[in-house]
Design a protein around this motif. Sequence first.
Motif, PDB file in Angstrom:
ATOM      1  N   LEU A  47       0.852  -1.181   0.000  1.00 27.08           N
ATOM      2  CA  LEU A  47       0.000   0.000   0.000  1.00 27.08           C
ATOM      3  C   LEU A  47       0.886   1.229   0.000  1.00 27.08           C
ATOM      4  O   LEU A  47       1.735   1.389   0.882  1.00 27.08           O
ATOM      5  CB  LEU A  47      -0.914   0.011   1.235  1.00 27.08           C
ATOM      6  N   CYS A  49       0.722   5.473  -0.206  1.00 30.37           N
ATOM      7  CA  CYS A  49      -0.123   6.658  -0.107  1.00 30.37           C
ATOM      8  C   CYS A  49       0.772   7.875  -0.337  1.00 30.37           C
ATOM      9  O   CYS A  49       1.940   7.856   0.020  1.00 30.37           O
ATOM     10  CB  CYS A  49      -0.759   6.764   1.267  1.00 30.37           C
ATOM     11  N   HIS A  56      -2.221  -2.971  -3.564  1.00 33.14           N
ATOM     12  CA  HIS A  56      -3.435  -3.107  -2.758  1.00 33.14           C
ATOM     13  C   HIS A  56      -4.666  -2.917  -3.647  1.00 33.14           C
ATOM     14  O   HIS A  56      -4.729  -1.960  -4.423  1.00 33.14           O
ATOM     15  CB  HIS A  56      -3.438  -2.069  -1.637  1.00 33.14           C
ATOM     16  N   ALA A  59      -6.551   0.690  -2.666  1.00 36.60           N
ATOM     17  CA  ALA A  59      -5.546   1.560  -2.058  1.00 36.60           C
ATOM     18  C   ALA A  59      -6.117   2.907  -1.618  1.00 36.60           C
ATOM     19  O   ALA A  59      -5.788   3.394  -0.537  1.00 36.60           O
ATOM     20  CB  ALA A  59      -4.385   1.765  -3.027  1.00 36.60           C
ATOM     21  N   CYS A  63      -5.889   4.049   2.232  1.00 36.38           N
ATOM     22  CA  CYS A  63      -5.118   5.240   2.606  1.00 36.38           C
ATOM     23  C   CYS A  63      -5.990   6.229   3.373  1.00 36.38           C
ATOM     24  O   CYS A  63      -5.554   6.818   4.366  1.00 36.38           O
ATOM     25  CB  CYS A  63      -4.530   5.913   1.362  1.00 36.38           C
TER      26      CYS A  63
END
Length: 126
Positions: A47, A49, A56, A59, A63
Amino acid sequence: MIRALGTIALCGAFMLGASSPAVADRPKVQLKIVDAAKGGETSTAWLHCAPVGGTHPNAEEACRLLEAVGGKPARLNVTPDASCTREVKPHAVVVIGRWYGKAVHWAKVFGNDCEMKAATGAVLSL
């Protein structure tokens, strides 16, 4: 000879400087998420961000959820009133990586898939 060495040193400095933007483009959040179900399969995803990405499957939502708890998975409680059965099928989960420069190390065992998803929502929906 000295001029040639100076030119080589200057070229080396430019080459090193050229790699700096790649470091700046790295996501500010990089987490490896693992879900291992007893007697079942193990799922793993990355993941990212800021910017959102990685492997992911959701995602953006993951996030968003982690942002709301300051990157601390232990604080997640997405569906506190979920009605889960008492089925015993443990899920051992691990979230490890970096959250805006801070180390993240979190692990927990949930009694079953429903309990895990009620607590973590999209974060552990792999």
